[in-house]
Scaffold this motif. Structure first.
Motif, PDB file in Angstrom:
ATOM      1  N   VAL A  81       0.802  -1.222   0.000  1.00 12.79           N
ATOM      2  CA  VAL A  81       0.000   0.000   0.000  1.00 12.79           C
ATOM      3  C   VAL A  81       0.839   1.278   0.000  1.00 12.79           C
ATOM      4  CG1 VAL A  81      -2.028  -1.070   1.039  1.00 12.79           C
ATOM      5  CG2 VAL A  81      -0.238  -0.121   2.517  1.00 12.79           C
ATOM      6  N   ALA A  82       2.083   1.214   0.454  1.00  9.35           N
ATOM      7  CA  ALA A  82       2.923   2.413   0.507  1.00  9.35           C
ATOM      8  C   ALA A  82       3.125   3.049  -0.858  1.00  9.35           C
ATOM      9  CB  ALA A  82       4.282   2.075   1.121  1.00  9.35           C
ATOM     10  N   SER A  83       3.085   2.228  -1.921  1.00  9.57           N
ATOM     11  CA  SER A  83       3.298   2.760  -3.268  1.00  9.57           C
ATOM     12  C   SER A  83       2.209   3.740  -3.664  1.00  9.57           C
ATOM     13  CB  SER A  83       3.345   1.617  -4.292  1.00  9.57           C
ATOM     14  OG  SER A  83       4.374   0.706  -3.965  1.00  9.57           O
ATOM     15  N   ALA A  84       1.035   3.601  -3.074  1.00  5.25           N
ATOM     16  CA  ALA A  84      -0.076   4.514  -3.337  1.00  5.25           C
ATOM     17  C   ALA A  84      -0.250   5.534  -2.220  1.00  5.25           C
ATOM     18  CB  ALA A  84      -1.371   3.716  -3.519  1.00  5.25           C
ATOM     19  N   ASN A  85      -0.037   5.111  -0.987  1.00  4.97           N
ATOM     20  CA  ASN A  85      -0.252   6.003   0.156  1.00  4.97           C
ATOM     21  C   ASN A  85       0.585   7.271   0.067  1.00  4.97           C
ATOM     22  OD1 ASN A  85      -2.001   4.140   1.219  1.00  4.97           O
ATOM     23  ND2 ASN A  85      -0.629   3.422   2.830  1.00  4.97           N
ATOM     24  N   CYS A  86       1.785   7.154  -0.513  1.00  3.89           N
ATOM     25  CA  CYS A  86       2.682   8.309  -0.564  1.00  3.89           C
ATOM     26  C   CYS A  86       2.045   9.487  -1.290  1.00  3.89           C
ATOM     27  CB  CYS A  86       4.009   7.927  -1.208  1.00  3.89           C
ATOM     28  SG  CYS A  86       3.872   7.249  -2.881  1.00  3.89           S
ATOM     29  N   ALA A  87       1.205   9.214  -2.282  1.00  3.47           N
ATOM     30  CA  ALA A  87       0.507  10.290  -2.987  1.00  3.47           C
ATOM     31  C   ALA A  87      -0.540  10.936  -2.085  1.00  3.47           C
ATOM     32  CB  ALA A  87      -0.147   9.747  -4.251  1.00  3.47           C
ATOM     33  N   LEU A  88      -1.251  10.107  -1.328  1.00  7.82           N
ATOM     34  CA  LEU A  88      -2.283  10.628  -0.437  1.00  7.82           C
ATOM     35  C   LEU A  88      -1.675  11.470   0.677  1.00  7.82           C
ATOM     36  CD1 LEU A  88      -4.618   7.504  -0.135  1.00  7.82           C
ATOM     37  CD2 LEU A  88      -4.658   9.342  -1.826  1.00  7.82           C
ATOM     38  N   TYR A  89      -0.476  11.096   1.150  1.00  5.89           N
ATOM     39  CA  TYR A  89       0.191  11.904   2.162  1.00  5.89           C
ATOM     40  C   TYR A  89       0.364  13.348   1.699  1.00  5.89           C
ATOM     41  CZ  TYR A  89       1.819   7.396   4.134  1.00  5.89           C
ATOM     42  OH  TYR A  89       1.912   6.129   4.653  1.00  5.89           O
ATOM     43  N   CYS A  90       0.513  13.530   0.387  1.00  7.30           N
ATOM     44  CA  CYS A  90       0.771  14.855  -0.192  1.00  7.30           C
ATOM     45  C   CYS A  90      -0.517  15.591  -0.548  1.00  7.30           C
ATOM     46  CB  CYS A  90       1.641  14.720  -1.438  1.00  7.30           C
ATOM     47  SG  CYS A  90       3.227  13.915  -1.162  1.00  7.30           S
ATOM     48  N   GLY A  91      -1.658  14.967  -0.312  1.00  9.87           N
ATOM     49  CA  GLY A  91      -2.926  15.587  -0.641  1.00  9.87           C
ATOM     50  C   GLY A  91      -3.356  15.372  -2.072  1.00  9.87           C
ATOM     51  N   ALA A  92      -2.621  14.544  -2.815  1.00  9.72           N
ATOM     52  CA  ALA A  92      -2.957  14.237  -4.205  1.00  9.72           C
ATOM     53  C   ALA A  92      -3.944  13.071  -4.260  1.00  9.72           C
ATOM     54  CB  ALA A  92      -1.694  13.902  -4.989  1.00  9.72           C
ATOM     55  N   THR A  93      -4.472  12.818  -5.446  1.00 10.60           N
ATOM     56  CA  THR A  93      -5.276  11.629  -5.669  1.00 10.60           C
ATOM     57  C   THR A  93      -4.391  10.550  -6.276  1.00 10.60           C
ATOM     58  OG1 THR A  93      -5.946  12.366  -7.878  1.00 10.60           O
ATOM     59  CG2 THR A  93      -7.372  12.966  -6.028  1.00 10.60           C
ATOM     60  N   VAL A  94      -4.837   9.304  -6.150  1.00  9.21           N
ATOM     61  CA  VAL A  94      -4.064   8.186  -6.675  1.00  9.21           C
ATOM     62  C   VAL A  94      -4.948   7.381  -7.626  1.00  9.21           C
ATOM     63  CG1 VAL A  94      -4.644   6.619  -4.769  1.00  9.21           C
ATOM     64  CG2 VAL A  94      -2.515   6.295  -6.041  1.00  9.21           C
ATOM     65  N   ASP A  95      -4.327   6.842  -8.655  1.00  6.75           N
ATOM     66  CA  ASP A  95      -5.029   5.989  -9.596  1.00  6.75           C
ATOM     67  C   ASP A  95      -4.110   4.817  -9.941  1.00  6.75           C
ATOM     68  OD1 ASP A  95      -7.005   5.018 -11.226  1.00  6.75           O
ATOM     69  OD2 ASP A  95      -7.057   6.735 -12.586  1.00  6.75           O
ATOM     70  N   PHE A  96      -4.693   3.789 -10.556  1.00 11.51           N
ATOM     71  CA  PHE A  96      -3.962   2.543 -10.767  1.00 11.51           C
ATOM     72  C   PHE A  96      -3.965   2.136 -12.234  1.00 11.51           C
ATOM     73  CE2 PHE A  96      -5.559   2.632  -6.455  1.00 11.51           C
ATOM     74  CZ  PHE A  96      -4.410   2.376  -5.727  1.00 11.51           C
ATOM     75  N   VAL A  97      -2.831   1.588 -12.663  1.00  8.13           N
ATOM     76  CA  VAL A  97      -2.651   1.078 -14.020  1.00  8.13           C
ATOM     77  C   VAL A  97      -2.559  -0.437 -13.926  1.00  8.13           C
ATOM     78  CG1 VAL A  97      -1.239   1.130 -16.101  1.00  8.13           C
ATOM     79  CG2 VAL A  97      -1.387   3.169 -14.640  1.00  8.13           C
ATOM     80  N   ASP A  98      -3.305  -1.141 -14.746  1.00  5.00           N
ATOM     81  CA  ASP A  98      -3.340  -2.598 -14.681  1.00  5.00           C
ATOM     82  C   ASP A  98      -1.975  -3.198 -15.012  1.00  5.00           C
ATOM     83  OD1 ASP A  98      -4.493  -5.042 -14.173  1.00  5.00           O
ATOM     84  OD2 ASP A  98      -6.046  -4.862 -15.703  1.00  5.00           O
ATOM     85  N   ILE A  99      -1.821  -4.476 -14.713  1.00  5.71           N
ATOM     86  CA  ILE A  99      -0.528  -5.151 -14.803  1.00  5.71           C
ATOM     87  C   ILE A  99      -0.507  -6.185 -15.921  1.00  5.71           C
ATOM     88  CG2 ILE A  99      -0.153  -4.825 -12.337  1.00  5.71           C
ATOM     89  CD1 ILE A  99      -0.744  -7.891 -12.037  1.00  5.71           C
ATOM     90  N   GLU A 100       0.695  -6.686 -16.180  1.00  2.00           N
ATOM     91  CA  GLU A 100       0.860  -7.866 -17.025  1.00  2.00           C
ATOM     92  C   GLU A 100       0.674  -9.098 -16.150  1.00  2.00           C
ATOM     93  OE1 GLU A 100       4.429  -6.105 -19.902  1.00  2.00           O
ATOM     94  OE2 GLU A 100       4.896  -7.323 -18.132  1.00  2.00           O
ATOM     95  N   LEU A 101      -0.201  -9.966 -16.544  1.00  2.00           N
ATOM     96  CA  LEU A 101      -0.463 -11.167 -15.759  1.00  2.00           C
ATOM     97  C   LEU A 101       0.789 -12.032 -15.635  1.00  2.00           C
ATOM     98  CD1 LEU A 101      -2.724 -12.788 -14.330  1.00  2.00           C
ATOM     99  CD2 LEU A 101      -3.156 -13.911 -16.528  1.00  2.00           C
ATOM    100  N   GLU A 102       1.596 -12.074 -16.690  1.00  2.00           N
ATOM    101  CA  GLU A 102       2.738 -12.990 -16.732  1.00  2.00           C
ATOM    102  C   GLU A 102       3.917 -12.541 -15.873  1.00  2.00           C
ATOM    103  OE1 GLU A 102       0.078 -13.291 -20.090  1.00  2.00           O
ATOM    104  OE2 GLU A 102       1.298 -11.593 -19.368  1.00  2.00           O
TER     105      GLU A 102
END
Length: 388
Positions: A81-102
């Protein structure tokens, strides 16, 4: 129990820490800059800022890039979760990009498609945080090309990837990014007990992160807004934090760093043994390794292709009953209750969710014995043979 990962400490590590304990400096002494310089040599970067955790490093990296309210930060859902939380600490919004299954890494195709749509709606990210999952680097040249085209900054979350490389360049050299972050938690490749570091080739970013890790304070004469009142004089010029690394941590990190190449090589040998053991089992698919990348193999992850959700859970429980810590890396971040409260719903990143249903982390660490590896493989294959 055979853990999924753990530190390996020797007499030299203990002696390094004891030397600091016997010195006049337990913190803010000479070992932290010495550790930073050693990391620079290993990573071939220009600046390194050691802190008390990779989470802290991600936070100050975002702040150095002026992430704040109104900004958007994109990252992988397949991470801690830290990979996303760091943005929230700054007051920004966070969004996610899907992954390669392999591979478990961020999908360049998904990123490209998301950027096209974001440009049309004027919602491009300020920063992208690709995660080098399990120690295998993302396709950084492709990410750098998209960063140039769409105008976003890049922070590599290389918490899993000290000792890894892409296109024969060490992860951390920041050739394709603005900042790179490493973790030295005990289950990582090398450990400081706890700690992290950020590398960069940008002097301004480096100086800002140095101040942010220590309360936003400076005593450098050229940075003071008025003449110094004495050698003891300092100024707080921004709101910073107490994110400093201690000399005890740095001393352990220095000693561990001298063994990094050996640790990664041993992880590769252990991973190759697993690969061979699973080669004929069509129900087990180890993560694919890309030709441009040399993984540090922080984790060894397999996908169990023929199990349903209940069987997947039962498999982990069965391994633990056999004295083997099977684990899962990771539940997609946006499925966590906190992120559900922010409006994210199941189905947002389909590949990440399919990966989540299939993935299993099995033990991999220096010092894992052949007998232990045989136990892991035998137990896993026994469960699959009696379930499918």
């Amino acid at each position: 129990m055979i853990p999924y990962g753990k530190q390996l400490l020797d007499a030299a590590d203990l002696a390094a820490v004891q030397q600091v304990l016997n010195s006049n400096w337990l913190t803010q002494g000479p070992k932290v800059p010495e550790f930073e310089q050693a990391i620079l040599l290993k990573c071939q970067a220009q600046f390194a800022i050691a802190v008390n955790s990779a989470t802290s490093a991600l936070h100050i990296a975002c702040l150095a890039l002026e992430v704040g309210p109104g900004d958007s930060v994109w990252t992988s859902p397949n991470s801690f979760v830290a990979s996303a939380n760091c943005a929230l600490y700054c007051g920004a919004t966070v969004d996610f990009v899907d992954i390669e299954l392999e591979t478990g890494n961020l999908s360049i195709q998904a990123l490209s498609e998301k950027l096209i749509l974001a440009k049309q709606t004027n919602s491009l990210p300020k920063v992208l945080i690709p995660v080098h999952f399990a120690g295998q680097p993302c396709d950084m040249p492709a990410i750098a090309a998209l960063a140039k085209e769409y105008g976003f900054k890049v922070i590599e979350d290389a918490s899993h990837a000290i000792g890894a490389s892409y296109q024969n360049k060490p992860v951390g050299n920041c050739f394709y990014s603005d900042i790179c972050v490493f973790s030295f938690h005990p289950v990582k490749i090398i450990t400081c007990g706890e700690g992290g570091i950020a590398t960069t080739n940008n002097a301004k970013l480096a100086r800002k992160m140095q101040m942010l890790r220590s309360h936003g304070i400076t005593s450098e004469a050229e940075e003071l807004t008025e003449p110094s009142h004495g050698v003891w004089y300092y100024q707080q010029q921004m709101l910073g934090f107490n994110y400093r690394m201690t000399d005890l941590q740095a001393a352990l990190g220095l000693s561990q760093l001298s063994k990094l190449t050996h640790f990664v090589a041993e992880r590769h040998l252990l991973a190759k043994w697993y690969d061979d053991a699973f080669a004929d089992n069509k129900g087990i698919s180890p993560l694919q390794q890309q030709p441009y990348a040399y993984s540090s193999y922080h984790l060894y992850v397999v996908r169990l292709l023929n199990l349903n959700k209940t069987q997947h859970k039962d498999c982990v429980q069965f391994l633990r009953q056999q004295g083997i810590v099977g684990h899962l890396h990771y539940i997609p971040i946006y499925l966590q209750p906190y992120y559900q409260q922010l409006g994210f719903k199941a189905g947002y990143c389909p590949q990440a969710e399919l990966y989540y249903q299939q993935a299993l982390t099995i033990p991999l660490f220096p010092g894992l014995t052949a007998k232990e590896q045989h136990s892991v493989v035998d137990a896993l294959q026994h469960f699959l043979e009696n379930t499918q």
